[in-house]
Design a protein around this motif. Structure first.
Motif, PDB file in Angstrom:
ATOM      1  N   ALA A 434      45.813  28.618  16.622  1.00  0.00           N
ATOM      2  CA  ALA A 434      46.159  27.224  16.589  1.00  0.00           C
ATOM      3  C   ALA A 434      46.433  27.185  15.155  1.00  0.00           C
ATOM      4  N   THR A 435      45.819  27.929  14.665  1.00  0.00           N
ATOM      5  CA  THR A 435      46.412  27.120  13.095  1.00  0.00           C
ATOM      6  C   THR A 435      46.771  28.136  11.973  1.00  0.00           C
ATOM      7  N   VAL A 436      46.994  28.007  11.003  1.00  0.00           N
ATOM      8  CA  VAL A 436      47.362  29.380   9.892  1.00  0.00           C
ATOM      9  C   VAL A 436      46.532  29.995   9.749  1.00  0.00           C
ATOM     10  N   ARG A 437      46.384  30.999   9.765  1.00  0.00           N
ATOM     11  CA  ARG A 437      44.566  32.310   9.388  1.00  0.00           C
ATOM     12  C   ARG A 437      45.092  33.025   8.441  1.00  0.00           C
ATOM     13  N   ARG A 438      43.924  33.611   8.197  1.00  0.00           N
ATOM     14  CA  ARG A 438      44.291  34.965   8.008  1.00  0.00           C
ATOM     15  C   ARG A 438      43.860  36.281   8.904  1.00  0.00           C
ATOM     16  N   ALA A 439      44.763  37.469   9.005  1.00  0.00           N
ATOM     17  CA  ALA A 439      43.941  38.738   9.669  1.00  0.00           C
ATOM     18  C   ALA A 439      42.982  39.535   9.318  1.00  0.00           C
ATOM     19  N   ALA A 440      41.697  38.359   9.313  1.00  0.00           N
ATOM     20  CA  ALA A 440      40.935  39.341   8.634  1.00  0.00           C
ATOM     21  C   ALA A 440      40.530  41.159   9.209  1.00  0.00           C
ATOM     22  N   HIS A 441      40.823  41.593  10.608  1.00  0.00           N
ATOM     23  CA  HIS A 441      40.728  42.937  10.932  1.00  0.00           C
ATOM     24  C   HIS A 441      42.116  43.588  10.200  1.00  0.00           C
ATOM     25  N   GLN A 460      48.150  47.556  11.771  1.00  0.00           N
ATOM     26  CA  GLN A 460      49.151  47.567  12.769  1.00  0.00           C
ATOM     27  C   GLN A 460      48.653  47.152  14.409  1.00  0.00           C
ATOM     28  N   GLN A 461      48.079  47.984  14.070  1.00  0.00           N
ATOM     29  CA  GLN A 461      46.796  48.002  15.992  1.00  0.00           C
ATOM     30  C   GLN A 461      45.332  47.069  15.742  1.00  0.00           C
ATOM     31  N   ALA A 462      44.943  46.996  14.420  1.00  0.00           N
ATOM     32  CA  ALA A 462      44.010  46.025  14.479  1.00  0.00           C
ATOM     33  C   ALA A 462      44.122  45.268  14.247  1.00  0.00           C
ATOM     34  N   LEU A 463      45.651  44.250  14.400  1.00  0.00           N
ATOM     35  CA  LEU A 463      46.424  42.995  14.360  1.00  0.00           C
ATOM     36  C   LEU A 463      46.123  42.174  15.930  1.00  0.00           C
ATOM     37  N   ALA A 464      46.073  43.084  16.604  1.00  0.00           N
ATOM     38  CA  ALA A 464      45.661  42.858  18.503  1.00  0.00           C
ATOM     39  C   ALA A 464      44.591  42.288  18.439  1.00  0.00           C
ATOM     40  N   GLN A 465      43.726  42.528  17.557  1.00  0.00           N
ATOM     41  CA  GLN A 465      41.803  42.082  17.416  1.00  0.00           C
ATOM     42  C   GLN A 465      41.983  40.887  16.329  1.00  0.00           C
ATOM     43  N   ASP A 466      43.328  40.182  15.629  1.00  0.00           N
ATOM     44  CA  ASP A 466      43.306  39.294  14.970  1.00  0.00           C
ATOM     45  C   ASP A 466      44.283  38.206  15.705  1.00  0.00           C
ATOM     46  N   PHE A 467      44.568  38.126  16.621  1.00  0.00           N
ATOM     47  CA  PHE A 467      46.100  37.352  16.981  1.00  0.00           C
ATOM     48  C   PHE A 467      45.936  37.417  19.240  1.00  0.00           C
ATOM     49  N   THR A 468      46.065  36.689  19.725  1.00  0.00           N
ATOM     50  CA  THR A 468      47.092  36.387  20.862  1.00  0.00           C
ATOM     51  C   THR A 468      47.188  35.518  20.952  1.00  0.00           C
TER      52      THR A 468
END
Length: 517
Positions: A434-441, A460-468
């Motif tokens: 919903a906003t621009v944000r950093r991928a913390a995981h 790359q696998q952790a990115l799925a925890q950052d965004f849906t």
């Protein structure tokens, strides 16, 4: 319009004279004024949203040194009051600049004649806008400077769609026009004409126009254009219900496409302090009203790897009018500035009245199209640490069309590797939430780890925890997530210690060298 002591007319240079307008709506576009009021129909209406370029005109502005600066912009989304103190040039003005023909009659301007010679027009609807873009490039080329390359001309024309002839003959014309007899704008005459139109710092434009509402009543719409930062801050604190207007590249669409009533407007384009870009205190400070073109140029000067994402941010006419501060304040989740700026540890300076506060850009966005601004508060500037610009930086834009398109997603990435391990990492994405944000995981999966393919896979696998991410017309959720993961790998491929890929090896145009031949 109510002619009282608090209102002033709009004044600008047009067709070799000063024009005064006092009866146009505050949201009357330059295009509508040209076609409906002046009957100058050479400038065409196509998309009416700043995309096709058929309405392209050139606007001249005096810089701080009193010299004329030209820029091609979209007339369809520029409100007429923004022309106050400026000069307007359209395709119908070019004949006056052209040398006399062999029979003593009028001839075509080199940009026009070259289009004829190179068969660059077919239906001709887009041609006036293309000619004005070429005219802007023609005027930008001075003295012994190198002639523009075909790639530079193609970049210039990214905001001018041609569906008939294609671009080869138009690019031919762009090169051919420099071989024809010269026809230059008398800049000194325009500068002298514009000088008396510059309003004093304590003044500014205060324009009002009456209109009839649907219920039959009337009201005045106000357009304010203060000249100083202090005047702007005081005015907005007094009138927090007013809407701030910068480049018209967003609000212009609200009026044209959504038929929205934008009410009272405060224009930022006359506040010189907001257009300043300077280095001090170890940071690059970008005024909120600095054009996108100037702001991206300043960033790319420190981080040349941002050059492509700069050119792919909309088109030249949009970048000439739009502002980086406006793009940041707008807060669109698919805005292309915020991901890059977040990767660079940028912060925003906010002002309300005489008070200012500084906030990290990562904390500025609260929710979809919601930010931390208080009533009467505005973005004064964007601050980027020079140390962040010195890191390895990349900006990746993914869209259906290479030029002048809205992103499916955009990524800003910066990395610092010491002794083979990731010492600092910033991964910011637009179009993924919903906003621009950093991928913390994903960042945590890389920080302190060896910069290797195995670490990249973990991130790359952790990115799925950052965004849906959501699915919409531009891309599906699965596509967005996969592409975002791929971009982390692309960063590694370009920055790995062993045989890193050069930019050309991952650029679509490098695989198609015939396109601009």
């Amino acid at each position: 319009m109510n002619h009282n002591d608090n209102t002033t007319p709009i004044r600008f240079y047009f067709r070799q004279q000063i024009v005064t307008v006092h009866d146009a709506a505050t949201t009357c576009t330059v295009l509508d004024w040209l076609r409906e009021r002046q009957r100058r129909t050479g400038t065409k209406e196509g998309c009416n949203e700043g995309d096709c370029g058929a309405c392209t005109v050139v606007v001249g502005t005096l810089d701080a040194a009193g010299q004329l600066q030209l820029a091609n912009v979209n007339a369809c989304i520029q409100f007429l009051p923004t022309l106050d103190g400026k000069a307007l040039f359209t395709v119908e003005d070019l004949a006056a600049l052209a040398p006399a023909g062999q029979d003593g009659g009028a001839a075509l301007h080199p940009a026009q004649q070259a289009m004829v010679d190179c068969h660059g027009a077919q239906c001709g609807f887009c041609t006036p806008g293309i000619v004005m873009t070429l005219f802007n490039r023609y005027e930008a080329h001075q003295g012994g400077a190198p002639l523009p390359t075909r790639q530079q001309l193609a970049d210039d024309l990214s905001g001018n769609l041609c569906r008939c002839t294609g671009y080869r003959p138009i690019l031919d014309a762009g090169q051919r026009m420099f071989d024809l007899p010269a026809a230059r704008l008398d800049r000194t005459a325009v500068e002298q004409a514009l000088q008396p139109l510059q309003r004093p710092p304590q003044g500014g434009l205060h324009y009002a126009a009456s209109r009839t509402l649907d219920d039959g009543s009337t009201r005045q719409d106000h357009f304010h254009a203060p000249r100083t930062l202090d005047a702007l801050a005081a005015l907005y604190q007094q009138r927090p219900q007013a809407r701030l207007l910068a480049g018209c590249t967003d609000i212009g669409l609200w009026v044209n496409k959504q038929l929205r009533d934008v009410g009272e407007l405060i224009y930022l384009g006359q506040v010189g302090e907001l257009q300043a870009i300077e280095e001090r205190g170890g940071c690059l400070h970008i005024g909120a009203a600095a054009s996108l073109e100037d702001a991206w140029r300043a960033l790319a000067a420190h981080a040349p790897s941002l050059h492509e994402v700069w050119l792919r941010f909309a088109s030249a006419p949009i970048r000439h009018a739009g502002t980086m501060g406006g793009n940041v304040a707008n807060g669109s989740p698919i805005g292309d500035c915020a991901p890059i700026l977040m990767a660079l540890d940028a912060s925003v300076v906010l002002r309300r009245g005489s008070a200012t506060r500084q906030m990290a850009l990562t904390d500025f966005y609260l929710d979809y199209m919601k930010n931390a601004l208080q009533a009467g508060e505005f973005v004064q500037s964007i601050t980027v640490p020079l140390a962040a610009l010195a890191r390895t930086v990349r900006g990746y834009k993914v869209s259906k069309r290479f030029d002048s398109d809205i992103s499916a997603l955009c990524a800003g990435m910066s990395i610092e590797v010491q002794d083979g391990a990731v010492a600092a990492i910033r991964l910011a994405f637009g179009g993924m939430a919903a906003t621009v944000r950093r991928a913390a995981h994903a960042e945590a999966a890389l920080l302190g780890r060896p910069w290797t393919r195995e670490s990249v896979r973990t991130a790359q696998q952790a990115l799925a925890q950052d965004f849906t991410p959501m699915t919409d017309l531009r891309a599906s959720s699965a596509y967005r997530l996969q592409v975002a993961q791929n971009l982390i790998q692309r960063l590694w491929l370009q920055t790995r210690a062993d045989a890193p890929l050069i930019e050309a090896d991952s650029n679509v145009f490098s695989a198609m060298p015939h396109v601009l031949a």
